[in-house]
Design a protein around this motif. Structure first.
Motif, PDB file in Angstrom:
ATOM      1  N   TYR A 149      -7.356  16.446  -9.963  1.00  0.00           N
ATOM      2  CA  TYR A 149      -7.392  15.211 -10.519  1.00  0.00           C
ATOM      3  C   TYR A 149      -5.823  14.642  -9.830  1.00  0.00           C
ATOM      4  N   MET A 150      -5.774  13.575  -9.318  1.00  0.00           N
ATOM      5  CA  MET A 150      -4.528  13.146  -8.912  1.00  0.00           C
ATOM      6  C   MET A 150      -4.224  11.611  -9.564  1.00  0.00           C
ATOM      7  N   GLY A 151      -2.734  11.324  -9.685  1.00  0.00           N
ATOM      8  CA  GLY A 151      -2.427  10.123 -10.284  1.00  0.00           C
ATOM      9  C   GLY A 151      -1.274   9.609  -9.758  1.00  0.00           C
ATOM     10  N   TRP A 152      -1.279   8.251  -9.906  1.00  0.00           N
ATOM     11  CA  TRP A 152       0.016   7.401  -9.659  1.00  0.00           C
ATOM     12  C   TRP A 152       0.910   7.197 -10.892  1.00  0.00           C
ATOM     13  N   TYR A 153       2.069   7.472 -10.850  1.00  0.00           N
ATOM     14  CA  TYR A 153       3.018   7.041 -12.191  1.00  0.00           C
ATOM     15  C   TYR A 153       4.001   6.084 -11.613  1.00  0.00           C
ATOM     16  N   ARG A 154       4.399   5.535 -12.511  1.00  0.00           N
ATOM     17  CA  ARG A 154       5.830   4.668 -12.366  1.00  0.00           C
ATOM     18  C   ARG A 154       6.744   4.457 -13.222  1.00  0.00           C
ATOM     19  N   GLN A 155       7.831   4.348 -12.900  1.00  0.00           N
ATOM     20  CA  GLN A 155       9.093   4.364 -13.889  1.00  0.00           C
ATOM     21  C   GLN A 155       9.948   3.043 -13.852  1.00  0.00           C
ATOM     22  N   GLY A 156       9.765   2.147 -14.609  1.00  0.00           N
ATOM     23  CA  GLY A 156      10.348   0.869 -14.441  1.00  0.00           C
ATOM     24  C   GLY A 156      11.825   1.058 -14.813  1.00  0.00           C
ATOM     25  N   PRO A 157      12.977   0.135 -14.774  1.00  0.00           N
ATOM     26  CA  PRO A 157      14.141   0.211 -15.214  1.00  0.00           C
ATOM     27  C   PRO A 157      14.425   0.317 -16.768  1.00  0.00           C
ATOM     28  N   ARG A 159       8.784   7.191 -17.597  1.00  0.00           N
ATOM     29  CA  ARG A 159       7.261   7.236 -16.528  1.00  0.00           C
ATOM     30  C   ARG A 159       6.257   7.165 -17.266  1.00  0.00           C
ATOM     31  N   GLU A 160       5.190   6.413 -16.687  1.00  0.00           N
ATOM     32  CA  GLU A 160       3.897   6.350 -17.171  1.00  0.00           C
ATOM     33  C   GLU A 160       2.679   6.470 -15.992  1.00  0.00           C
ATOM     34  N   LEU A 161       1.788   7.009 -16.490  1.00  0.00           N
ATOM     35  CA  LEU A 161       0.475   7.045 -15.537  1.00  0.00           C
ATOM     36  C   LEU A 161      -0.159   5.730 -15.558  1.00  0.00           C
ATOM     37  N   ILE A 162      -0.358   5.341 -14.440  1.00  0.00           N
ATOM     38  CA  ILE A 162      -0.927   4.073 -14.303  1.00  0.00           C
ATOM     39  C   ILE A 162      -2.199   3.915 -13.464  1.00  0.00           C
ATOM     40  N   ALA A 163      -2.684   4.988 -12.662  1.00  0.00           N
ATOM     41  CA  ALA A 163      -3.744   5.134 -12.089  1.00  0.00           C
ATOM     42  C   ALA A 163      -4.299   6.830 -12.019  1.00  0.00           C
ATOM     43  N   LEU A 164      -5.579   7.098 -12.019  1.00  0.00           N
ATOM     44  CA  LEU A 164      -5.995   8.373 -11.884  1.00  0.00           C
ATOM     45  C   LEU A 164      -7.281   8.417 -11.196  1.00  0.00           C
ATOM     46  N   ILE A 165      -7.419   9.638 -10.013  1.00  0.00           N
ATOM     47  CA  ILE A 165      -8.668   9.578  -9.450  1.00  0.00           C
ATOM     48  C   ILE A 165      -9.020  10.948  -9.761  1.00  0.00           C
ATOM     49  N   ASN A 166     -10.497  10.980  -9.849  1.00  0.00           N
ATOM     50  CA  ASN A 166     -11.092  12.206  -9.982  1.00  0.00           C
ATOM     51  C   ASN A 166     -11.366  13.030  -8.950  1.00  0.00           C
ATOM     52  N   THR A 167     -11.937  14.383  -8.875  1.00  0.00           N
ATOM     53  CA  THR A 167     -12.220  15.039  -7.835  1.00  0.00           C
ATOM     54  C   THR A 167     -13.450  14.260  -6.954  1.00  0.00           C
ATOM     55  N   SER A 168     -14.296  13.553  -7.557  1.00  0.00           N
ATOM     56  CA  SER A 168     -15.398  12.805  -7.164  1.00  0.00           C
ATOM     57  C   SER A 168     -14.985  11.466  -6.605  1.00  0.00           C
ATOM     58  N   GLY A 169     -13.792  10.920  -6.769  1.00  0.00           N
ATOM     59  CA  GLY A 169     -13.483   9.712  -6.249  1.00  0.00           C
ATOM     60  C   GLY A 169     -13.417   8.590  -7.500  1.00  0.00           C
ATOM     61  N   GLY A 170     -13.887   9.038  -8.628  1.00  0.00           N
ATOM     62  CA  GLY A 170     -13.865   7.912  -9.649  1.00  0.00           C
ATOM     63  C   GLY A 170     -12.475   7.943 -10.250  1.00  0.00           C
ATOM     64  N   ASN A 225       0.815  -1.182  -0.083  1.00  0.00           N
ATOM     65  CA  ASN A 225       0.105  -0.138   0.076  1.00  0.00           C
ATOM     66  C   ASN A 225       0.947   1.320  -0.029  1.00  0.00           C
ATOM     67  N   LEU A 226       0.905   2.049  -1.249  1.00  0.00           N
ATOM     68  CA  LEU A 226       1.511   3.206  -1.300  1.00  0.00           C
ATOM     69  C   LEU A 226       0.802   4.590  -0.766  1.00  0.00           C
ATOM     70  N   SER A 227       1.495   5.444  -0.203  1.00  0.00           N
ATOM     71  CA  SER A 227       0.968   6.746   0.097  1.00  0.00           C
ATOM     72  C   SER A 227       1.798   7.828  -0.463  1.00  0.00           C
ATOM     73  N   CYS A 228       0.892   8.925  -0.560  1.00  0.00           N
ATOM     74  CA  CYS A 228       1.289  10.204  -0.854  1.00  0.00           C
ATOM     75  C   CYS A 228       0.830  11.294  -0.381  1.00  0.00           C
ATOM     76  N   TRP A 229       1.690  12.127   0.197  1.00  0.00           N
ATOM     77  CA  TRP A 229       1.256  13.309   1.026  1.00  0.00           C
ATOM     78  C   TRP A 229       1.608  14.263   0.137  1.00  0.00           C
ATOM     79  N   VAL A 230       0.507  15.503   0.088  1.00  0.00           N
ATOM     80  CA  VAL A 230       0.664  16.637  -0.738  1.00  0.00           C
ATOM     81  C   VAL A 230       0.784  17.780   0.244  1.00  0.00           C
ATOM     82  N   ILE A 257      -6.601   3.018  -6.376  1.00  0.00           N
ATOM     83  CA  ILE A 257      -6.382   4.420  -6.149  1.00  0.00           C
ATOM     84  C   ILE A 257      -7.372   4.968  -5.153  1.00  0.00           C
ATOM     85  N   SER A 258      -7.164   5.532  -4.220  1.00  0.00           N
ATOM     86  CA  SER A 258      -7.977   6.321  -3.523  1.00  0.00           C
ATOM     87  C   SER A 258      -7.365   7.698  -2.803  1.00  0.00           C
ATOM     88  N   ARG A 259      -8.372   8.563  -2.323  1.00  0.00           N
ATOM     89  CA  ARG A 259      -7.669   9.796  -1.691  1.00  0.00           C
ATOM     90  C   ARG A 259      -8.610  10.193  -0.511  1.00  0.00           C
TER      91      ARG A 259
END
Length: 114
Positions: free
Chosen positions: A33-41, A45-56, A19-24, A69-71
């Protein structure tokens, strides 16, 4: 200056969970809208998950049905629950607003290996 602080990564066996966490450090994140990105070896870097202002949420095909993803706007935190991890999920994971216009944080390393 926006500061993003990711945490929760580590070494996990295939099939495991993290479970990853990000504090802003903004006054509010509720309007973004907030997202999780990742960069493999050796990868971009790619966007893998996006959450809108309503939680979708929406997900990249590679993580759909495994990651959630949650917020919490009150805690100014975005989380990423990762289940059934695979070796190809090995990467440094970052959060950012949609469009990635804030300075990147240090990220958190996720390594999936037996």
């Amino acid at each position: 200056q926006v500061l993003l602080v990711e945490s929760g990564g580590g070494l996990v066996q295939p099939g495991g969970s993290l479970n990853l966490s990000c504090w802003v450090n903004k006054t509010t994140i509720s309007i973004y809208y907030m997202g999780w990105y990742r960069q493999g070896p050796g990868e971009q870097r790619e966007l893998i998950a996006l959450i809108n202002t309503s939680g979708g949420a929406s997900y990249a095909r590679s993580v759909k049905d495994r990651f959630t993803i949650s917020r919490s706007n009150a805690e100014k935190t975005i989380t990423l629950q990762m289940n059934n991890l695979k070796p190809e999920d090995t990467a440094v994971y970052y959060c950012n607003r949609n469009g990635a216009s804030w300075p990147w944080g240090q990220g958190t390393q996720v390594t999936v290996s037996s």
